[in-house]
Design a protein around this motif. Structure first.
Motif, mmCIF file in Angstrom:
data_model
loop_
_atom_site.group_PDB
_atom_site.id
_atom_site.type_symbol
_atom_site.label_atom_id
_atom_site.label_comp_id
_atom_site.label_asym_id
_atom_site.label_seq_id
_atom_site.Cartn_x
_atom_site.Cartn_y
_atom_site.Cartn_z
ATOM 1 N N UNK A 110 -10.784 137.601 112.576
ATOM 2 C CA UNK A 110 -9.765 138.220 111.731
ATOM 3 C C UNK A 110 -8.448 138.472 112.461
ATOM 4 N N UNK A 111 -8.334 138.031 113.700
ATOM 5 C CA UNK A 111 -7.060 138.135 114.417
ATOM 6 C C UNK A 111 -6.299 136.821 114.313
ATOM 7 N N UNK A 112 -4.982 136.910 114.183
ATOM 8 C CA UNK A 112 -4.153 135.701 114.140
ATOM 9 C C UNK A 112 -3.978 135.144 115.549
ATOM 10 N N UNK A 113 -3.427 133.946 115.630
ATOM 11 C CA UNK A 113 -3.172 133.311 116.929
ATOM 12 C C UNK A 113 -2.253 134.197 117.776
ATOM 13 N N UNK A 114 -1.198 134.720 117.152
ATOM 14 C CA UNK A 114 -0.266 135.586 117.895
ATOM 15 C C UNK A 114 -0.965 136.852 118.374
ATOM 16 N N UNK A 115 -1.788 137.464 117.529
ATOM 17 C CA UNK A 115 -2.469 138.704 117.913
ATOM 18 C C UNK A 115 -3.424 138.466 119.089
ATOM 19 N N UNK A 116 -4.107 137.319 119.101
ATOM 20 C CA UNK A 116 -4.978 136.987 120.232
ATOM 21 C C UNK A 116 -4.187 137.003 121.543
ATOM 22 N N UNK A 117 -3.030 136.339 121.532
ATOM 23 C CA UNK A 117 -2.234 136.234 122.757
ATOM 24 C C UNK A 117 -1.605 137.574 123.126
ATOM 25 N N UNK A 118 -1.235 138.376 122.122
ATOM 26 C CA UNK A 118 -0.650 139.693 122.399
ATOM 27 C C UNK A 118 -1.673 140.604 123.088
ATOM 28 N N UNK A 119 -2.915 140.618 122.580
ATOM 29 C CA UNK A 119 -3.949 141.447 123.194
ATOM 30 C C UNK A 119 -4.272 140.955 124.607
ATOM 31 N N UNK A 120 -4.406 139.622 124.760
ATOM 32 C CA UNK A 120 -4.728 139.052 126.076
ATOM 33 C C UNK A 120 -3.627 139.368 127.082
ATOM 34 N N UNK A 121 -2.381 139.260 126.634
ATOM 35 C CA UNK A 121 -1.247 139.535 127.513
ATOM 36 C C UNK A 121 -1.228 141.004 127.933
ATOM 37 N N UNK A 122 -1.523 141.899 126.988
ATOM 38 C CA UNK A 122 -1.542 143.334 127.300
ATOM 39 C C UNK A 122 -2.661 143.675 128.290
ATOM 40 N N UNK A 123 -3.795 142.986 128.166
ATOM 41 C CA UNK A 123 -4.923 143.242 129.066
ATOM 42 C C UNK A 123 -4.689 142.666 130.462
ATOM 43 N N UNK A 124 -4.142 141.440 130.510
ATOM 44 C CA UNK A 124 -3.954 140.773 131.798
ATOM 45 C C UNK A 124 -2.705 141.235 132.540
ATOM 46 N N UNK A 125 -1.699 141.701 131.796
ATOM 47 C CA UNK A 125 -0.425 142.078 132.435
ATOM 48 C C UNK A 125 -0.008 143.488 131.994
ATOM 49 N N UNK A 177 -2.785 133.298 129.604
ATOM 50 C CA UNK A 177 -2.135 134.612 129.680
ATOM 51 C C UNK A 177 -2.382 135.259 131.043
ATOM 52 N N UNK A 178 -3.471 134.882 131.674
ATOM 53 C CA UNK A 178 -3.844 135.452 132.964
ATOM 54 C C UNK A 178 -3.022 134.854 134.107
ATOM 55 N N UNK A 179 -2.332 133.720 133.836
ATOM 56 C CA UNK A 179 -1.606 132.972 134.863
ATOM 57 C C UNK A 179 -2.533 132.641 136.041
#
Length: 265
Positions: free
Chosen positions: A66-81, A133-135
């Motif tokens: 139920x998460x959009x593509x953008x939401x997936x990357x936003x959460x991953x970015x917030x967790x990794x960075x 997102x983790x680089x």
């Protein structure tokens, strides 16, 4: 040895040891007693090093329906960075959506078996985007083209190659039976049979190597298909497999571990 900016593909018939080797490289303690050493930029590849500098993309996409593509990357970015500002993270997500080709589908939910969302190829690119997102310095992938049609599989492998070069990271993946166009996208290939190497080197050099061992490619044949047939003990016979393994062992040289170099945080 896998260099930054390159893609190494692990191939072989069923039971060849692809998953076992991948498990060893990703420090999975699954069965048997591991022997040897793994290093990243010359440093011992510990679990802490893995968590900080490596990513593993599984064969099945682990996305939230139920998460959009953008939401997936936003959460991953917030967790990794977590130390990055919201503006920096937003710019990073915008850039990543562009790089993985999901700008037009950024507000589409991932979906599942009950409601349609992203296509199979889009889901695979999103999984890669989450990992990026983790680089990381190295990405491991298990069957990245599994379940995709020929065009999507070719597109994914082209994207992987571009990503490796653009971000200067090493990519290592297992793959079952690549098409000619997918095979051409690999820098290096490793053919395993019964836990032994039958070839490890440049994908482009495989036809010439087969020629030198007296197994020339038929006209217009896919080098991967020919090699997989030769090293499949169930169909080509044990003597052919033993011959291919023996020929390679006569030519191999131990890879040297590079002098330790800095890894960016």
């Amino acid at each position: 040895s896998v260099q930054p900016g390159e893609v190494l593909a692990l191939m072989g018939p069923s039971g060849a040891g692809k998953t076992t080797l991948l498990n060893l490289l990703t420090l999975e303690r699954a069965g048997g007693t591991p022997v040897g050493s793994v290093s990243l930029n010359g440093h011992p590849f510990t679990l802490a090093m893995y968590q900080q500098h490596a990513c593993y993309v599984t064969q099945t996409d682990r996305l939230w329906a139920f998460l959009t593509a953008r939401e997936h990357l936003e959460y991953a970015s917030a967790l990794y960075r977590p130390s990055a500002s919201s503006l920096e993270r937003k710019r990073g997500v915008d850039q990543l959506l562009k790089e993985v080709g999901l700008q037009d589908a950024q507000h589409t939910k991932a979906g599942n078996e009950f409601f349609k969302g992203l296509s199979g190829g889009q889901k695979r690119r999103l999984s890669l985007g989450v990992a990026l997102c983790k680089k990381p310095h190295v990405i491991f992938l298990d069957e990245p083209t599994s379940g995709l049609d020929a065009a999507s599989a070719s597109s994914i492998m082209h994207f992987l190659k571009e990503t490796a070069v653009r971000m200067d990271i090493a990519i290592l993946c297992t793959i079952h039976q690549p098409s000619t166009s997918v095979f051409a996208g690999f820098d290096n290939v490793c053919f395993l049979t019964g836990g032994q190497f039958a070839y490890l080197g440049k994908a482009s050099n495989l036809p010439a190597y087969l020629n030198t061992v007296g197994k020339p490619l038929p006209p217009n044949a896919n080098p991967a298909d020919v090699m997989l047939d030769l090293i499949n003990r169930d169909f080509s016979g044990g003597s052919t497999v033993d011959f291919m393994v023996g020929e390679w062992q006569q030519r191999t040289h131990a890879s040297t571990i590079s002098t330790p170099s800095d890894l960016s945080e």
